[in-house]
Design an enzyme around this catalytic site. Sequence first.
Site, mmCIF file in Angstrom:
data_model
loop_
_atom_site.group_PDB
_atom_site.id
_atom_site.type_symbol
_atom_site.label_atom_id
_atom_site.label_comp_id
_atom_site.label_asym_id
_atom_site.label_seq_id
_atom_site.Cartn_x
_atom_site.Cartn_y
_atom_site.Cartn_z
ATOM 1 N N ASP A 126 -0.776 10.302 -8.752
ATOM 2 C CA ASP A 126 -0.584 11.330 -9.768
ATOM 3 C C ASP A 126 -0.047 12.566 -9.058
ATOM 4 O O ASP A 126 -0.797 13.321 -8.451
ATOM 5 C CB ASP A 126 -1.922 11.622 -10.467
ATOM 6 C CG ASP A 126 -1.782 12.715 -11.524
ATOM 7 O OD1 ASP A 126 -0.708 13.355 -11.588
ATOM 8 O OD2 ASP A 126 -2.748 12.926 -12.280
ATOM 9 N N TYR A 128 -8.391 15.086 -11.620
ATOM 10 C CA TYR A 128 -8.081 15.242 -13.038
ATOM 11 C C TYR A 128 -6.705 14.651 -13.294
ATOM 12 O O TYR A 128 -5.759 14.915 -12.545
ATOM 13 C CB TYR A 128 -8.096 16.726 -13.417
ATOM 14 C CG TYR A 128 -7.706 17.011 -14.846
ATOM 15 C CD1 TYR A 128 -8.547 16.653 -15.903
ATOM 16 C CD2 TYR A 128 -6.497 17.644 -15.153
ATOM 17 C CE1 TYR A 128 -8.193 16.927 -17.219
ATOM 18 C CE2 TYR A 128 -6.142 17.919 -16.474
ATOM 19 C CZ TYR A 128 -6.990 17.554 -17.499
ATOM 20 O OH TYR A 128 -6.634 17.829 -18.802
ATOM 21 N N LYS A 181 4.552 19.246 -14.855
ATOM 22 C CA LYS A 181 4.643 20.613 -14.320
ATOM 23 C C LYS A 181 6.051 20.980 -13.795
ATOM 24 O O LYS A 181 6.913 21.304 -14.590
ATOM 25 C CB LYS A 181 3.536 20.843 -13.308
ATOM 26 C CG LYS A 181 2.173 20.654 -14.025
ATOM 27 C CD LYS A 181 0.955 21.122 -13.309
ATOM 28 C CE LYS A 181 -0.224 21.117 -14.263
ATOM 29 N NZ LYS A 181 -1.270 20.159 -13.997
HETATM 30 C C1 LIG Z 1 -2.038 19.143 -15.045
HETATM 31 C C2 LIG Z 1 -2.328 17.780 -14.577
HETATM 32 C C3 LIG Z 1 -2.257 16.659 -15.421
HETATM 33 C C4 LIG Z 1 -2.091 16.784 -16.907
HETATM 34 O O1 LIG Z 1 -0.869 17.333 -17.259
HETATM 35 P P1 LIG Z 1 -0.731 18.004 -18.709
HETATM 36 O O2 LIG Z 1 0.722 18.342 -18.795
HETATM 37 O O3 LIG Z 1 -1.629 19.197 -18.704
HETATM 38 O O4 LIG Z 1 -1.140 16.997 -19.699
HETATM 39 C C5 LIG Z 1 -2.389 15.399 -14.874
HETATM 40 N N1 LIG Z 1 -2.603 15.248 -13.568
HETATM 41 C C6 LIG Z 1 -2.704 16.290 -12.718
HETATM 42 C C7 LIG Z 1 -2.915 16.054 -11.257
HETATM 43 C C8 LIG Z 1 -2.589 17.597 -13.203
HETATM 44 O O5 LIG Z 1 -2.747 18.622 -12.385
#
Ligand SMILES: *Cc1c(COP(=O)(O)O)cnc(C)c1O
Length: 430
Positions: free
Chosen positions: A239, A144, A267
């Site tokens: 990511d 994701y 995060k």
């Molecule tokens: C949470 C998450 C996102 C998206 O971040 P948001 O701040 O919720 O838009 C993208 N990549 C990964 C791996 C994530 O866990």
Amino acid sequence: MDFDKSKKIYEEAVKYIPGGVNSPVRAFKSVGADPVFVKSGLGSKIEDEDGNTYIDYICSWGPLILGHSNEKLLEDIEGILKSGISFGLPTKIEVDMAKHIVDSYNAVEMVRMVNSGTEATMSAIRVARGYTGRDKIIKFEGCYHGHNDCLLVKSGSGAITYGVPTSSGVPADIVKNTIVCRYNDLEDVKKAFEKFGDDIAAIIIEPIAGNMGLVPAKKEFLEGLRSVTKENGSILIFDEVITGFRVSYGGASEVYGIEPDMACFGKIIGGGFPVGAYGGKREIMEMVSPTGPVYQAGTLSGNPLAMHVGYKNLKTLSENKDIYSELEKKAIMLEEGIKKNIEELNIDATIVRFKSMLTLFFGKGPFENFDDVQSCDTEVYSKYFNEMLSRGIMLPPAQFECMFLSTALTDEDIEYTIKANYEALKAIYN
Ligand SMILES: *Cc1c(COP(=O)(O)O)cnc(C)c1O
């Protein structure tokens, strides 16, 4: 345990907010419960509107690595607020933050701040496309990367949980440039390159997948991605929105010893504030406007308050690197306790851990890709979640998510959790 107040608020919430929540997982739908509305958090615990307290293993989905309401992060927040909340003009703290990220993460020579992980991956892909002049990207099933159109293709977390492979509202024309490969399957990626090599701008991957439950990549797989992208002139994007500053200070890149061309953060770098960032090699990042032709902007990007808290979070981590070994120690204690319970009760469950991230899969494993995790019994997870909730433990309200540990978690918290885990599993399997 009473949930009367949460229930009342939820009844109001659904009138005004789709599903009553501002992000789907919070609705507790996949564990067949009503959402719990949180009132406050301190250290390792949160309290809901009814006054129930829980040991929190969500930690805002990772950002709160130092626990709730950490004093250090909040110490001069009032002063910062009083000197102005936002200007839409540059501030020094943005430079401090950028320098800090560049100094911390090997592959990043320049970085741009945004407001969420979604924005970070969206922008990174745009830059990779601009830089290479190519359109196609590869993503992996079960990963994701936020809710960008081009990445909502059989994507993880919410989408898996709800059994919806793609989102409605995403034009087929947009996803036709997204190639979905199997996680941990290098042959699959090589096939994609044989077919589309000259058109592939980038591979984007969670180097340690946290959004199909915890599925770490194999080292050889990531090494393979590194070479195949290099050979074909494509960009490798890690990511690290979850893993950056979590699995180690230098992220998954440091743990695996593999440097991507670009990386996305979120995060933890906001310490609980809405912050994201993307960065990479100078030559690539100089493509970004106003230096280069790839447009990307943000009214509140680099917001001073968010930068102060995020920067403090990172500083605290960088100045106390033993935090990472302490966190891992706690995680190992939890892992071993749960493993022992599983063995004693002789049930089909598997606890997977990577540093301070864990998932208890209700299945046999091994779990190496999306198909593997799909074999889990989500009904049992649902029961487990509710059993744990009633014992004062807040777990991710879905099987395909991770537990996140914070430094605020005490040995007593963990011992209590292991005991509750035993009782919960016993209650379910009896
Ligand atoms: C949470 C998450 C996102 C998206 O971040 P948001 O701040 O919720 O838009 C993208 N990549 C990964 C791996 C994530 O866990």
